[in-house]
Design a protein around this motif. Structure first.
Motif, PDB file in Angstrom:
ATOM      1  N   LEU A   1       0.812  -1.216   0.000  1.00 24.83           N
ATOM      2  CA  LEU A   1       0.000   0.000   0.000  1.00 24.83           C
ATOM      3  C   LEU A   1       0.849   1.272   0.000  1.00 24.83           C
ATOM      4  O   LEU A   1       0.305   2.372  -0.129  1.00 24.83           O
ATOM      5  CB  LEU A   1      -0.934   0.012   1.209  1.00 24.83           C
ATOM      6  CG  LEU A   1      -2.041  -1.047   1.224  1.00 24.83           C
ATOM      7  CD1 LEU A   1      -2.859  -0.946   2.510  1.00 24.83           C
ATOM      8  CD2 LEU A   1      -2.947  -0.894   0.008  1.00 24.83           C
ATOM      9  N   GLY A   2       2.176   1.139   0.188  1.00 23.63           N
ATOM     10  CA  GLY A   2       3.052   2.299   0.156  1.00 23.63           C
ATOM     11  C   GLY A   2       3.577   2.745   1.500  1.00 23.63           C
ATOM     12  O   GLY A   2       4.315   3.744   1.576  1.00 23.63           O
ATOM     13  N   PHE A   3       3.211   2.041   2.584  1.00 20.54           N
ATOM     14  CA  PHE A   3       3.763   2.365   3.895  1.00 20.54           C
ATOM     15  C   PHE A   3       5.235   1.940   3.948  1.00 20.54           C
ATOM     16  O   PHE A   3       5.662   1.016   3.253  1.00 20.54           O
ATOM     17  CB  PHE A   3       3.000   1.638   4.999  1.00 20.54           C
ATOM     18  CG  PHE A   3       1.599   2.133   5.231  1.00 20.54           C
ATOM     19  CD1 PHE A   3       1.351   3.161   6.124  1.00 20.54           C
ATOM     20  CD2 PHE A   3       0.528   1.554   4.555  1.00 20.54           C
ATOM     21  CE1 PHE A   3       0.067   3.613   6.352  1.00 20.54           C
ATOM     22  CE2 PHE A   3      -0.770   2.003   4.766  1.00 20.54           C
ATOM     23  CZ  PHE A   3      -1.007   3.028   5.662  1.00 20.54           C
ATOM     24  N   THR A   4       6.009   2.618   4.797  1.00 27.04           N
ATOM     25  CA  THR A   4       7.382   2.222   5.072  1.00 27.04           C
ATOM     26  C   THR A   4       7.369   1.297   6.278  1.00 27.04           C
ATOM     27  O   THR A   4       6.973   1.693   7.373  1.00 27.04           O
ATOM     28  CB  THR A   4       8.254   3.451   5.375  1.00 27.04           C
ATOM     29  OG1 THR A   4       8.183   4.345   4.256  1.00 27.04           O
ATOM     30  CG2 THR A   4       9.698   3.047   5.604  1.00 27.04           C
ATOM     31  N   VAL A   5       7.807   0.050   6.083  1.00 30.27           N
ATOM     32  CA  VAL A   5       7.647  -0.965   7.117  1.00 30.27           C
ATOM     33  C   VAL A   5       8.936  -1.754   7.286  1.00 30.27           C
ATOM     34  O   VAL A   5       9.549  -2.182   6.307  1.00 30.27           O
ATOM     35  CB  VAL A   5       6.510  -1.950   6.773  1.00 30.27           C
ATOM     36  CG1 VAL A   5       6.316  -2.947   7.907  1.00 30.27           C
ATOM     37  CG2 VAL A   5       5.217  -1.216   6.487  1.00 30.27           C
ATOM     38  N   SER A   6       9.342  -1.942   8.537  1.00 31.64           N
ATOM     39  CA  SER A   6      10.387  -2.898   8.882  1.00 31.64           C
ATOM     40  C   SER A   6       9.711  -4.038   9.639  1.00 31.64           C
ATOM     41  O   SER A   6       9.004  -3.784  10.617  1.00 31.64           O
ATOM     42  CB  SER A   6      11.465  -2.255   9.765  1.00 31.64           C
ATOM     43  OG  SER A   6      12.155  -1.251   9.059  1.00 31.64           O
ATOM     44  N   PRO A   7       9.910  -5.290   9.217  1.00 35.70           N
ATOM     45  CA  PRO A   7       9.237  -6.392   9.915  1.00 35.70           C
ATOM     46  C   PRO A   7       9.612  -6.411  11.389  1.00 35.70           C
ATOM     47  O   PRO A   7      10.792  -6.368  11.739  1.00 35.70           O
ATOM     48  CB  PRO A   7       9.773  -7.638   9.196  1.00 35.70           C
ATOM     49  CG  PRO A   7      10.189  -7.148   7.849  1.00 35.70           C
ATOM     50  CD  PRO A   7      10.702  -5.759   8.066  1.00 35.70           C
ATOM     51  N   PRO A   8       8.628  -6.453  12.282  1.00 37.55           N
ATOM     52  CA  PRO A   8       8.944  -6.514  13.715  1.00 37.55           C
ATOM     53  C   PRO A   8       9.640  -7.825  14.051  1.00 37.55           C
ATOM     54  O   PRO A   8       9.315  -8.879  13.506  1.00 37.55           O
ATOM     55  CB  PRO A   8       7.576  -6.403  14.385  1.00 37.55           C
ATOM     56  CG  PRO A   8       6.602  -6.862  13.352  1.00 37.55           C
ATOM     57  CD  PRO A   8       7.178  -6.465  12.035  1.00 37.55           C
ATOM     58  N   GLU A   9      10.591  -7.744  14.972  1.00 38.29           N
ATOM     59  CA  GLU A   9      11.334  -8.920  15.412  1.00 38.29           C
ATOM     60  C   GLU A   9      10.603  -9.699  16.491  1.00 38.29           C
ATOM     61  O   GLU A   9      10.919 -10.859  16.757  1.00 38.29           O
ATOM     62  CB  GLU A   9      12.705  -8.478  15.920  1.00 38.29           C
ATOM     63  CG  GLU A   9      13.540  -7.796  14.849  1.00 38.29           C
ATOM     64  CD  GLU A   9      14.782  -7.105  15.400  1.00 38.29           C
ATOM     65  OE1 GLU A   9      15.642  -6.722  14.583  1.00 38.29           O
ATOM     66  OE2 GLU A   9      14.880  -6.953  16.635  1.00 38.29           O
ATOM     67  N   GLY A  10       9.645  -9.057  17.127  1.00 37.15           N
ATOM     68  CA  GLY A  10       8.862  -9.689  18.175  1.00 37.15           C
ATOM     69  C   GLY A  10       7.675  -8.825  18.538  1.00 37.15           C
ATOM     70  O   GLY A  10       7.465  -7.748  17.975  1.00 37.15           O
ATOM     71  N   GLY A  11       6.882  -9.302  19.496  1.00 35.30           N
ATOM     72  CA  GLY A  11       5.720  -8.544  19.947  1.00 35.30           C
ATOM     73  C   GLY A  11       4.518  -8.761  19.050  1.00 35.30           C
ATOM     74  O   GLY A  11       4.472  -9.668  18.226  1.00 35.30           O
ATOM     75  N   TRP A  12       3.534  -7.869  19.192  1.00 39.59           N
ATOM     76  CA  TRP A  12       2.243  -8.023  18.525  1.00 39.59           C
ATOM     77  C   TRP A  12       1.957  -6.925  17.499  1.00 39.59           C
ATOM     78  O   TRP A  12       0.855  -6.892  16.942  1.00 39.59           O
ATOM     79  CB  TRP A  12       1.116  -7.998  19.565  1.00 39.59           C
ATOM     80  CG  TRP A  12       1.048  -9.223  20.435  1.00 39.59           C
ATOM     81  CD1 TRP A  12       1.891 -10.296  20.449  1.00 39.59           C
ATOM     82  CD2 TRP A  12       0.054  -9.497  21.433  1.00 39.59           C
ATOM     83  NE1 TRP A  12       1.492 -11.220  21.387  1.00 39.59           N
ATOM     84  CE2 TRP A  12       0.368 -10.758  22.009  1.00 39.59           C
ATOM     85  CE3 TRP A  12      -1.065  -8.807  21.898  1.00 39.59           C
ATOM     86  CZ2 TRP A  12      -0.408 -11.338  23.019  1.00 39.59           C
ATOM     87  CZ3 TRP A  12      -1.826  -9.382  22.911  1.00 39.59           C
ATOM     88  CH2 TRP A  12      -1.500 -10.634  23.460  1.00 39.59           C
TER      89      TRP A  12
END
Length: 386
Positions: A300-311
């Motif tokens: 969708l065009g968001f800037t995202v880094s995959p989370p390493e943990g959590g929710w």
């Protein structure tokens, strides 16, 4: 009646009020509320406790059998032996555990370091104790903790640092180098590390959750805050705990007695039925859902880094041309999708207006439907700045 200055200084929680923005039929991917139920044995034990008349006060430090369950979980998770009789205090959720820990180690006017972005609750809890929050900026876009940022926030009044790993909202799982940095500073400065580890069983991509609990040199100046409510997908049960050395545990228990006296007796009894196989394996449950949300937001065009943990997934909005506050409001009002704006997680609006927080634990179907609605909205509506 005039409220106290302390009460006036504490802002209402924006996350708690998010649902008021949503229209009927909205999809909530803002708040971390998993759709699953606790293990049946846990629910049955709580119901049995009610029917057996367990309605009065329990041991204020927590039911012995429940403290034994928490000790077994610490051994399983960290390979560390914890004495359930002298090192564990059961609290009314991790929130009371954090408040109790701060009351135990700070006096009014002392300073507490918070990593920024931070979970919205933290500044207000610090202020309720009479202490002063000071902020340590994590380095974007990888959200690393640096020595310059940490030591630059220190002052002669610093008494504690709150470390949250896995981190809410960014999803960082702080590594051994970062933990060593925090503990070195704590030991050199004589300050306490309070580590919020409520997502310790949700770590992805083969990583390991690291805790000061597993660092022998850190045991004497650290307090671990945890949550059985998170481990068993029963956030409303509000069962948290503190783990600390015996000397600090004595202090924590004394304060706990004066805040809530004790934790709900029947629900403690239910939670004490928890078995090792019941503990939430966040990697198995949520990694695929995390990947789907990360991929969908990126498309969708968001800037995202995959989370390493959590929710949660922390997503940047700048490339879309939207401010986070405007986008979150319009999504709620027009698309029926609830996301959290960045404002609860930062001090400055210019920082908060670049990020939204979303969650992948509401279920795969909810995630897919929310992404579809967001795609339709972004295709149909231009940002206000255009």
């Amino acid at each position: 009646m005039k409220p106290s200055l302390r009460a006036q200084a504490v802002a209402p929680m924006e996350l708690a009020g998010l649902q008021r923005l949503a229209r009927s039929g909205s999809l909530d991917i803002a708040l971390g509320i998993p759709p699953g139920d606790p293990p049946a044995a846990v629910v049955d034990a709580a119901v049995s406790a009610l029917r057996q008349g367990r309605h009065q006060y329990a041991d204020t430090s927590g039911l012995p059998e429940l403290r034994a369950v928490i000790a077994a979980d610490a051994l399983r998770t960290h390979g560390v032996v914890v004495d359930p009789d002298t090192e564990i205090t059961v609290t009314v959720g991790a929130t009371e555990a954090l408040l109790t820990s701060l009351l135990a180690v700070t006096d009014p006017g002392d300073e507490v370091l918070l990593l920024e972005p931070y979970f919205e609750l933290y500044p207000g809890v610090v202020e309720l104790t009479g202490a002063v929050p000071r902020f340590v900026r994590l380095r974007a876009p990888d959200w690393r903790l640096t020595e310059d940022a940490l030591t630059g926030a220190l002052s002669p009044r610093t008494r504690a640092v709150v470390l949250n790993t896995p981190h809410n909202p960014t999803g960082r799982v702080f590594d051994a180098e970062e933990l060593d940095l925090v503990m070195n500073v704590c030991q050199e400065q004589g300050i306490v590390c309070i580590t919020d580890e409520v997502y310790d069983c949700t770590v992805f991509d083969g990583r390991r959750h690291l805790s000061p609990l597993a660092m022998p040199r850190a045991r004497s100046n650290s307090v671990i805050v945890g949550s059985l409510s998170k481990k068993m997908q029963m956030t409303g049960w509000r069962i948290g705990y503190c783990i600390a050395d015996p000397e600090m545990t004595t202090v924590l228990r004394r304060i706990h007695e004066h805040t809530t006296v004790g934790t709900n007796h029947p629900l403690q009894y239910g939670a004490s039925a928890l078995q090792a196989s019941d503990v939430l394996d966040g990697r198995l449950l949520f990694q695929e859902q995390r990947d789907e949300l990360v991929a969908g937001l990126s498309a969708l065009g968001f800037t995202v880094s995959p989370p390493e943990g959590g929710w949660f997934v922390f997503a940047g909005t700048e490339a879309l041309g939207w401010s986070a506050r405007a986008l979150s409001r319009r999504l709620a009002e027009s698309a029926g999708v609830l996301v959290a704006p960045g404002s609860p997680f930062f001090q400055r609006q210019e920082d908060s207006d670049r990020w939204i927080r979303t969650t992948f634990v509401r279920g795969a179907e909810t995630t897919r439907k929310a992404l579809d609605r967001m795609a339709a909205f972004l295709a149909a509506e231009d940002p206000p700045s255009r």
